[in-house]
Design an enzyme around this catalytic site. Sequence first.
Site, PDB file in Angstrom:
ATOM      1  N   TYR A  61       0.834  -1.206   0.000  1.00  0.00           N
ATOM      2  CA  TYR A  61       0.000   0.000   0.000  1.00  0.00           C
ATOM      3  C   TYR A  61       0.868   1.256   0.000  1.00  0.00           C
ATOM      4  CZ  TYR A  61      -4.468   2.314   1.161  1.00  0.00           C
ATOM      5  OH  TYR A  61      -5.632   3.051   1.140  1.00  0.00           O
ATOM      6  N   ASP A 114       0.711  -8.363  14.105  1.00  0.00           N
ATOM      7  CA  ASP A 114       0.470  -7.434  13.003  1.00  0.00           C
ATOM      8  C   ASP A 114      -0.758  -6.583  13.319  1.00  0.00           C
ATOM      9  OD1 ASP A 114       0.085  -6.164  10.567  1.00  0.00           O
ATOM     10  OD2 ASP A 114       0.551  -7.950   9.384  1.00  0.00           O
ATOM     11  N   HIS A 149       3.868  -5.969  11.210  1.00  0.00           N
ATOM     12  CA  HIS A 149       3.586  -6.000   9.775  1.00  0.00           C
ATOM     13  C   HIS A 149       4.846  -6.176   8.926  1.00  0.00           C
ATOM     14  CE1 HIS A 149       0.865  -5.716   6.489  1.00  0.00           C
ATOM     15  NE2 HIS A 149       1.429  -4.627   5.975  1.00  0.00           N
ATOM     16  N   SER A 201       1.652  -7.529   1.934  1.00  0.00           N
ATOM     17  CA  SER A 201       0.545  -6.694   2.384  1.00  0.00           C
ATOM     18  C   SER A 201      -0.472  -6.521   1.262  1.00  0.00           C
ATOM     19  CB  SER A 201       1.086  -5.356   2.900  1.00  0.00           C
ATOM     20  OG  SER A 201       0.072  -4.618   3.538  1.00  0.00           O
ATOM     21  N   GLN A 202      -0.687  -5.292   0.768  1.00  0.00           N
ATOM     22  CA  GLN A 202      -1.586  -5.109  -0.367  1.00  0.00           C
ATOM     23  C   GLN A 202      -1.186  -6.025  -1.523  1.00  0.00           C
ATOM     24  OE1 GLN A 202      -3.123  -1.182  -2.419  1.00  0.00           O
ATOM     25  NE2 GLN A 202      -1.070  -1.616  -3.157  1.00  0.00           N
TER      26      GLN A 202
END
Length: 340
Positions: free
Chosen positions: A92, A272, A301, A186-187
């Site tokens: 992101y 996370d 994260h 992540s994203q």
Amino acid sequence: MPLTDLPLAQCLALRPDLDEPADLVAFWDRTLREADSHATAPVFTPVETGLTQVTTYDATVSGFAGEPVRGWLHLPAGVSGPLGCVVEFLGYGRGRGLPHEQVLWADAGYAHFIMDTRGQGWSTAGGDTPDTAALNGTVPGFLTRGVESPHDHYYRRLFTDAVRCVEAVREHPAVDRDRIVVTGVSQGGGVALAVAGLVPGLAGVMPDVPFLCDIRRGASIAARPPYTEIAEYLRLHRDRTETVFTTLSYVDAALLAARATAPALFSIAMMDEVCPPSTCFAAYHRYGGRKDLRVYEFNGHEGGGGHHRREQLAWVRESLSAPRSAAPTDLSALYDPRLA
């Protein structure tokens, strides 16, 4: 960082009942057919990076509605193809960055395609692909961009871009179309899961602390953005809760992952606060193909970092050299967290 979500034993036993739209498959079939109808041939232009062991191309691919999506294609210099290929989607806020910045997979002997992320590129790496949609009425960010309708939502466009990039890479003469692995952090991990559910015939998928999984739960419990964008939006638009979560169900990677068949290597971090581990486990448990798991019990994260890259290098080497098996296998019952 304290544990802010369910403990590992509960996450391993978790089987959430997610609301799936009845027309989810038809929605994505129509979306991808429309994108195919606008497609033009991809363009790969050599760029000078100063690197002697990696050859890089500036890529332009037809994405959603035929809009140009940029990327980098890295090839190991002096290696004859066709090569196994790793297609990477970004976290992101990241764009594709500079051409010399991310060459690990090419250094390991694979083709490596990095997709730029439309409208992003303000955080750790710049981008070159605009998002053409209007921004009226959204919380800054991307989760509520077009959230009133699944047809208008940002991630419909981004997932389509990602599918189109995989298809473009498949046709490149340096790439073995049957040996493509998709990955991302992540994203990027959520996008990789979505692509795995939308593109048949992949050799593997490596979702790393994936975002966009069990989105409703993420919006309810995440302590840090981006999921908090949804709560911020609904704090003002109190009457739109069901509309919002219905739209988001069409881009929930945990739902799309159930249709995937490629082998997968997941990573999940138990502390996370951005992508709570229970949301990642929702995707892991629903994943349709053979799957393996690495849990990082004391990480946030950042996940497994360099340790997990080492795991991925070994996994990709095995995945791209060994015969593939389509038989789904759930390994969670065999998982020993002490081995993470």
